[in-house]
Design a protein around this motif. Structure first.
Motif, mmCIF file in Angstrom:
data_model
loop_
_atom_site.group_PDB
_atom_site.id
_atom_site.type_symbol
_atom_site.label_atom_id
_atom_site.label_comp_id
_atom_site.label_asym_id
_atom_site.label_seq_id
_atom_site.Cartn_x
_atom_site.Cartn_y
_atom_site.Cartn_z
ATOM 1 N N GLY A 139 0.794 -1.221 0.000
ATOM 2 C CA GLY A 139 0.000 0.000 0.000
ATOM 3 C C GLY A 139 0.822 1.265 0.000
ATOM 4 N N THR A 166 -2.938 -4.251 1.515
ATOM 5 C CA THR A 166 -1.972 -3.478 2.278
ATOM 6 C C THR A 166 -1.990 -3.909 3.736
ATOM 7 O OG1 THR A 166 -1.365 -1.253 3.045
ATOM 8 C CG2 THR A 166 -3.696 -1.629 2.579
ATOM 9 N N LEU A 181 -5.227 2.108 4.073
ATOM 10 C CA LEU A 181 -4.964 2.706 2.773
ATOM 11 C C LEU A 181 -4.608 4.182 2.932
ATOM 12 C CD1 LEU A 181 -5.031 2.417 -0.333
ATOM 13 C CD2 LEU A 181 -7.424 3.160 -0.236
ATOM 14 N N GLU A 204 -7.491 -3.944 3.577
ATOM 15 C CA GLU A 204 -6.624 -3.265 4.540
ATOM 16 C C GLU A 204 -6.317 -4.170 5.727
ATOM 17 O OE1 GLU A 204 -7.658 1.218 4.830
ATOM 18 O OE2 GLU A 204 -9.572 0.210 4.505
#
Length: 376
Positions: A144, A168, A172, A197
């Motif tokens: 990310g 990620t 984010l 995420e």
């Protein structure tokens, strides 16, 4: 006799340093690089989606500067003999060495990444990924950071037939301001990018990624943009390095263990005046190259070099060809609330990217780039 300055690595920092040092008539400069083409790394996501990005030869960028260019791979440095060992050619002696060998993707970070993932560190990587994308399906971008965000945006905009996902380990846009994060989420929603995420990849498989929480995310293609590694040349040679293998330097960018060696770019563990580590980016590498060139020539002339004083100005993130995010930051790179977005930001980012390339031909432009600044 002219002092022989050898610069290892012809990336953004290495070319600028070589050309600026060569302006001093008391020097003889040799630049060594494994390839004869310049890798415009900040455009690799464009190459991957099939956009035309012109290749430049390093000889073209040197443009008549009094620099001897050697195409060969550096395999060793002997600091006692003051020699650089190469794969094919004879060892090159040096009086002063500038270490700028850069970085590459860390494909050994998790099992399977080297076998099944596609990095974006160079043109060969991007070309290989472009061929894989023609198979269609789902593309999962791991990472990310700025590279991952740019890659996911470019893929979703240029190849709308693909399903694009970004994975990620954190939130984010965690390093952005609230306004920056909001814009990023709006763009991803518009482009149809799925975001996972707080998801850490434990393994890359032929059919997708396995997360540390046990979930499996299927994918036809995995793009690897997280983590980095630097060549092991400095560590093997006995230079002082950090835990990543980057050369540890003082405030003038000189090796703390070998006073005739300097390091710049991704392979250097450099710090701001307040002790903050400088991130790996053109915004760091170009000003550092200009600074080390002055430092080398100052020491050759018997002058006391000044220390590096560095501040960040902004972070520029392309979000496809028609949108971007310019995040203004404080001197320590922490985000301000001020951002630029949309078409104007895209034009601004393109200006920055072109400026980084133009600086390879005209190093004096380094002082004019607004991404970061350096003074002494």
């Amino acid at each position: 006799m002219a002092a022989h300055i050898v610069v290892l690595g012809a990336g953004y920092a290495g070319v600028v340093a070589a050309k600026m040092i060569a302006k001093d008539p008391s020097t003889r400069v040799t630049l060594v690089n494994a390839a004869d083409r310049f890798a415009e790394r900040v455009r690799m996501h464009q190459v991957a989606v099939g956009q035309r990005v012109r290749e430049r030869s390093i000889a073209e960028l040197l443009a008549g500067a009094p620099v001897e260019f050697v195409v060969d791979r550096v395999v060793s440095i002997d600091p006692d003999r003051h020699e650089v060992g190469l794969t094919d050619g004879a060892p090159i002696p040096y009086d002063t060495l500038v270490y700028a060998l850069g970085s590459s993707a860390d494909e050994d970070a998790v099992p399977g990444a080297a076998q099944h993932a596609y990095p974006l560190a160079g043109r060969d990587d991007a070309t290989r990924l472009r061929a894989k994308l023609d198979e269609g399906g789902c593309v999962t971008v791991v990472g990310g950071g700025l590279t991952g965000i740019e890659a996911a945006s470019e893929l979703a905009e240029s190849r709308p037939e693909l399903k694009v996902r970004l994975v990620t380990g954190g939130a984010l846009g965690a390093a952005l301001s609230e306004r920056g994060r909001q814009h990023l989420r709006r763009v991803f929603a518009r482009l149809g990018v799925e975001v996972q995420e707080q998801a850490r990849v434990a393994e890359v498989r032929a059919d997708g990624v396995q997360l540390s929480d046990g979930r499996h995310l299927p994918a036809d293609t995995v793009v690897w943009t997280t983590g980095f590694r630097v060549p092991d040349v400095a560590r093997t040679a006995g230079f002082a390095v950090d835990e990543h293998g980057r050369m540890v330097v003082d405030r003038t960018l000189r090796s703390v263990s070998h006073p005739d060696v300097y390091a710049i770019g991704d392979a250097a563990a450099a710090q701001r005046q307040d002790g903050q580590e400088l991130r790996m980016a053109c915004a760091t590498g170009l000003p550092a190259a200009a600074h080390v060139a002055r430092t080398v020539t100052d020491r050759l002339a018997g002058r006391t070099p000044r220390t590096l004083r560095f501040r960040y100005v902004n972070q520029c993130i392309s979000l496809g060809r028609r949108d971007a995010l310019v995040q203004y930051v404080r001197a320590d790179d922490s985000p301000r609330e001020l951002v630029l977005t949309g078409r104007f930001a895209a034009l601004y980012k393109e200006f920055i990217v072109r400026g980084a390339l133009a600086a390879q031909r005209h190093p004096a432009l380094v002082k004019l780039t607004p991404r970061g600044s350096e003074s002494a």
